[in-house]
Design an enzyme around this catalytic site. Structure first.
Site, short mmCIF file in Angstrom:
data_model
loop_
_atom_site.label_atom_id
_atom_site.label_comp_id
_atom_site.label_asym_id
_atom_site.label_seq_id
_atom_site.Cartn_x
_atom_site.Cartn_y
_atom_site.Cartn_z
N GLY A 53 -6.84 -3.24 -6.62
CA GLY A 53 -6.37 -4.27 -5.72
C GLY A 53 -6.90 -5.62 -6.14
N SER A 54 -6.28 -6.69 -5.65
CA SER A 54 -6.86 -8.01 -5.83
C SER A 54 -8.01 -8.17 -4.84
CB SER A 54 -5.81 -9.09 -5.56
OG SER A 54 -4.79 -9.02 -6.52
N GLY A 55 -8.74 -9.27 -4.96
CA GLY A 55 -9.86 -9.52 -4.06
C GLY A 55 -11.19 -9.13 -4.64
N HIS A 56 -11.18 -8.57 -5.88
CA HIS A 56 -12.43 -8.18 -6.55
C HIS A 56 -12.78 -9.16 -7.67
CE1 HIS A 56 -12.00 -4.51 -4.36
NE2 HIS A 56 -10.93 -4.14 -5.02
N LYS A 104 -10.76 3.46 -11.04
CA LYS A 104 -11.84 3.69 -10.08
C LYS A 104 -11.41 4.82 -9.14
CE LYS A 104 -12.21 -0.65 -8.65
NZ LYS A 104 -11.01 -1.07 -9.38
N ASP A 109 -5.68 4.57 -6.20
CA ASP A 109 -5.75 4.15 -7.60
C ASP A 109 -5.42 5.30 -8.53
OD1 ASP A 109 -7.37 2.23 -6.02
OD2 ASP A 109 -7.67 1.29 -7.97
N HIS A 218 -13.88 -2.64 -0.59
CA HIS A 218 -12.59 -3.00 0.01
C HIS A 218 -12.74 -3.51 1.43
CE1 HIS A 218 -11.58 -0.15 -3.23
NE2 HIS A 218 -10.65 -1.03 -3.47
#
Ligand SMILES: Nc1ncnc2c1ncn2[C@@H]1O[C@H](COP(=O)(O)OP(=O)(O)O)[C@@H](O)[C@H]1O
Ligand SMILES: Nc1ncnc2c1ncn2[C@@H]1O[C@H](COP(=O)(O)OP(=O)(O)O)[C@@H](O)[C@H]1O
Ligand SMILES: [Mg+2]
Ligand SMILES: [Mg+2]
Ligand SMILES: [Mg+2]
Ligand SMILES: [Mg+2]
Lengths: 330, 207, 330, 207
Positions: A53-56, A104, A109, A218
């Site tokens: 996901g984005s945000g990492h 991951k 995922d 997350h």
């Protein structure tokens, strides 16, 4: 929710654009996708792809470049990317030596990447995968989904990426990636939650004198809440869990003190001060330390500690040249 | 029981109900997941909706397959591959048919549940959408075998799914993201089981 | 105040310790001081020293290393270091070629560094200084203390550091530092305040729908409050002020999008996306972009934009090798 | 008027009053500065306090000089060099003396104010400690020239300093960090002017 963004629905798109515009000498975007690849395709080596996901940020696009990843695929915030996107990435970077996916360990995922691998294999591309599961907060034996993959993943990128750069075979690159996975353990905590832009409210609530222990990446709640403690006590708690999982005594380790997004670097150094002392007292020799934001959760305030037990091969590969937007080694 | 046109109508209702419940589903995902299930599902069904005009003339199998592919390529996370596979397998079960009857519907449901289990490997009692799906499937099968009307066996299915959702509140998750919070997952209903129930209600609403 | 620290009074000490323990191959501490120097003293070149209050990490100790600083001096959080500390640093790094102090334009910093320079000159050490004043939020003509020094300082470290590494004279290193200062302009904003650990409460209050424009790097309020806006509008506002101060049209620039400490990297990339577009539309060519945390204010959420107008010399020096804990260039 | 012993006592009171007012001074620094003035001053005066035993037998000049050096090396920020220089210059003005009279005290004050202006280049009306220091110095000078008692001229000095503090509320800062907030500095009193007033009150408290 107060964020420095435009429309919440555009945030992933504008993030990827902002990143490739910042580092055109390192990366480019596959048009029409959220896949970021090296600006000059490197052939004659195994190609590495990762994502989530984005945000990492800077994970994972920040690790695309020499000595690390060949492609990174970004999903919506905290949502695994879809198989078609991963497939586009695989197609773009595939070489005769094959493609290794660094995934991951999250149900989403794993499913999405494996569907992509199936699609790629249908087109005759050699694809294999490793699944990173470094988070000792969630016990692999009790819950059948196993441990999660968190900041330790960056060590897999670095070391497997360096191995691939040497021209090693897919089997060899996979083997060293699995060696890293077998030897890396991490654990996180947070003192504030974070807010997925499209959700508009934080993932959990927490009192002014509380902390969440065992959080993932997350924005989800951790394994439990506790009264806030001093940095050194928090470090003791996280290290206890990590050191109970593998026997690190007498060995050399790489340490990563990873900020979750809003943690002042000052506090990460305060954390490292005690981590370093505890390891010394336990006869664990620190070979390299990395303090900073490597695998974040938007504006969450907290940190994770990762320890990687090294052997000579991993030491050499950890020290190999890397040149990516977010990780450089001279 | 249903022709292609009606399937299109049903999918429109699904998209609408998911959209209306997006915040609710996301909120359910916050305490035991990562605060995104409604966002994910809504993104997916909006894509499905926008692609409906292109499949209006197709058979029911093709319509469901296209929906499944759209879900796979837009939802992401766990629910994307799971619901995507469910729709694709459901489509395969009625490939080429422009009109389906009650036993076709049972085949669709069986294929959907089978698809979710194939991908996700969850059994009943792991606090996932499976806990609503399997009871619903069984209730529908029973209703159909008893010769009930679609309205009646769908109502049975919805009731069973709702019971399944209630049941998820009482158990610890051992699959998906909710498994990470361990005991803390008790007392919370599973978002995926809830979204499945909403989808089944969308079908029932048209009978 | 919820922070990942031990006693508030120990935070500066433990931060410095944590940093040198993390990067012993790069830096060491002068015992009994808060001065961090290169672990291997480099002679035969002008030595560079900088510093300021703590709380700006990775500034300044993170920039000690090859091609940047020879020493960094850390004061208490947001408080300029004292002359005796700066003096210790100067003595340790001094070479025959002399020492250049890179000072940010704050009354306290300038006074403390100049007192230290006097002490060093008394011992026969050749010392000169440059004062960085890149912040266009505060107008130099209206207030006699002039513009503040903020994130643009990192460009001075990089470029003057690279020049020193070439063996250039003190006059030459100073001249290029002053060229950078003359050509770099920055401006900041924030959406949350930060809390000095020893103070225990935030430097200002701000409503959920407000932002502070024109903040400095010490958690102080900015020039004014405004209703919160979208990222693109904020960027427009900051860029307008920056572009009004120097004529950048037709030139090549280095861009720094600097996070204040708690800003998700995702948001910094969203910011860069628009910065990049605006610059393109104004015929300003982006030569290099740096997105990340370079000069922070503890856990403040906000960002600054810095633009440096480049000539060939500055381009070469910006691209020269640097190897420090927080800034690397291969 | 004062011997070394009494100077030591005065400095102890200063340290105590600054410590008690540390939060207050820091709070004053928040809206127009960087939220640290009291922290800085307290750190400095605690160091001065801890070094007093070592200078107890010294002359007043040496005691003040040591205090100044301690302030320079522990306070940091703007107030460190300013107050540090003030104390060091004050010490130089009475170097070698074990006992001082009223006109020595005027010399001390003049040297202190001169030191602050030498370093900080501020004039009256720029919203700094100078706005309390100069009126206080003038009032003390006047009182001494009129032959007032130390208690009386110190009271005059404190009153003038307090007026100076009030005055700082009405003006825009053009020196120091408060200058950055421009018009927003109006309405807020200057922390440095306030700490100076506290120091003068510490002296007055012993007469
Ligand atoms: N292995 C699995 N089998 C069946 N359903 C699952 C499985 N794992 C997760 N789920 C379902 O997915 C839902 C979560 O979906 P979503 O939030 O969209 O994905 P993610 O967990 O990746 O964020 C859960 O509520 C659960 O019903
Ligand atoms: N140029 C100057 N001359 C005299 N006093 C000054 C000057 N600049 C700042 N000050 C004083 O210093 C005070 C602030 O001290 P402090 O907060 O400790 O330092 P900093 O501003 O570096 O954080 C101000 O309130 C003001 O009285
Ligand atoms: Mg998710
Ligand atoms: Mg979810
Ligand atoms: Mg200060
Ligand atoms: Mg201050």
């Amino acid at each position: 929710m107060k964020k420095i963004i435009n429309e919440a629905s555009q945030v992933e798109e504008q993030m990827v654009e902002g990143l490739v515009k910042a580092y055109p000498d390192y990366v480019k975007r596959i048009p029409g996708t959220t896949v970021v690849v090296r600006s000059d395709k490197k052939t004659g080596k195994v190609a590495l792809i990762s994502g989530g996901g984005s945000g990492h940020e800077p994970a994972h696009a920040g690790y695309v470049g020499k000595g690390m990843l060949d492609a990174a695929v970004a999903g919506a915030v905290f949502t695994s990317p879809t198989p078609d996107q991963v497939f586009e990435g695989i197609k773009e970077i595939a070489t005769d030596q094959g493609v290794l996916m660094v995934v991951k360990n999250y149900t989403g995922d794993v499913m999405n990447f494996e569907m992509a691998a199936d699609m790629a294999r249908d087109e005759g591309i050699k694809v294999d995968e490793v699944v990173v599961n470094d988070d000792v907060a969630v016990d692999g034996s009790l819950y059948t989904v196993g441990r999660r993959g968190i900041a330790g993943t960056v060590f897999v990128h670095k070391i497997a990426g360096a191995k691939a750069e040497t021209g090693a075979s897919l089997e060899e690159v996979k083997a060293v990636a699995e060696k890293v996975i077998a030897n890396v353990r991490s654990m996180s905590m947070a003192i504030t939650p974070c807010t997925v832009p499209a959700a508009g409210k934080p993932g959990f609530e927490i009192a002014d004198d509380e902390m969440e222990i065992g959080i993932g990446i997350h924005g989800e709640p951790g394994t439990h809440k506790e009264k806030m403690q001093k940095a050194d006590q928090i470090v003791d708690q996280l290290l206890d869990k990590i050191l109970a999982d593998i026997d690190f005594a007498g060995s050399e380790v790489a340490v990563m003190i990873n900020g979750c997004g809003a943690t002042p670097l000052m506090e990460l150094f305060v954390v490292n001060n005690h981590v370093s002392d505890v390891l010394a007292s336990k006869n664990i020799k620190v070979y390299r330390t990395f303090v900073g934001e490597y695998m974040t959760s938007l504006e969450m305030e907290g940190f994770s500690i990762s320890l990687l037990k090294l052997d000579d091969e991993m030491k050499t590969l950890l020290d190999a040249t890397a040149d990516t937007p977010a990780f450089k080694k001279l | 029981m249903t022709d292609s046109k009606k399937v299109i109508e049903i999918i429109k209702v699904m998209a609408e109900i998911i959209h209306e419940n997006a915040q609710f589903l996301t909120d359910l995902d916050a305490p035991i997941g990562d605060n995104d299930h409604g966002i994910n599902m809504d993104r997916g069904f909006q894509k499905v909706l926008s692609d409906l005009p292109g499949v209006e003339k197709d058979d029911i199998g093709a319509i469901l397959k296209k929906a499944g592919m759209d879900l796979v390529s837009t939802v992401g996370g766990s629910s994307g591959p799971l619901y995507g596979t469910a729709f694709m397998k459901a489509g395969a079960a009625v490939a080429g048919k422009y009109e389906i009857n009650a036993s076709d519907f049972v085949a669709i449901m069986e294929a959907a549940v089978g698809g979710v289990q194939l991908r996700g490997k969850a059994e009943k009692g792991e606090k996932t959408m499976i806990d609503a799906m399997i009871p619903a499937l069984e209730a529908i099968k029973k209703g159909v075998s008893e010769g009930k009307s679609p309205a009646a066996f769908l109502a049975d299915g919805v009731a069973a799914a709702k019971e399944g959702v209630e049941y998820t509140k009482t158990i610890i998750a051992t699959k998906g993201r909710a498994s990470y919070v361990g005991e803390r997952s008790i007392g919370h209903q599973d978002p995926g089981a809830t979204s499945f129930t909403l989808l089944l209600e969308s079908i029932a609403a048209l009978y």
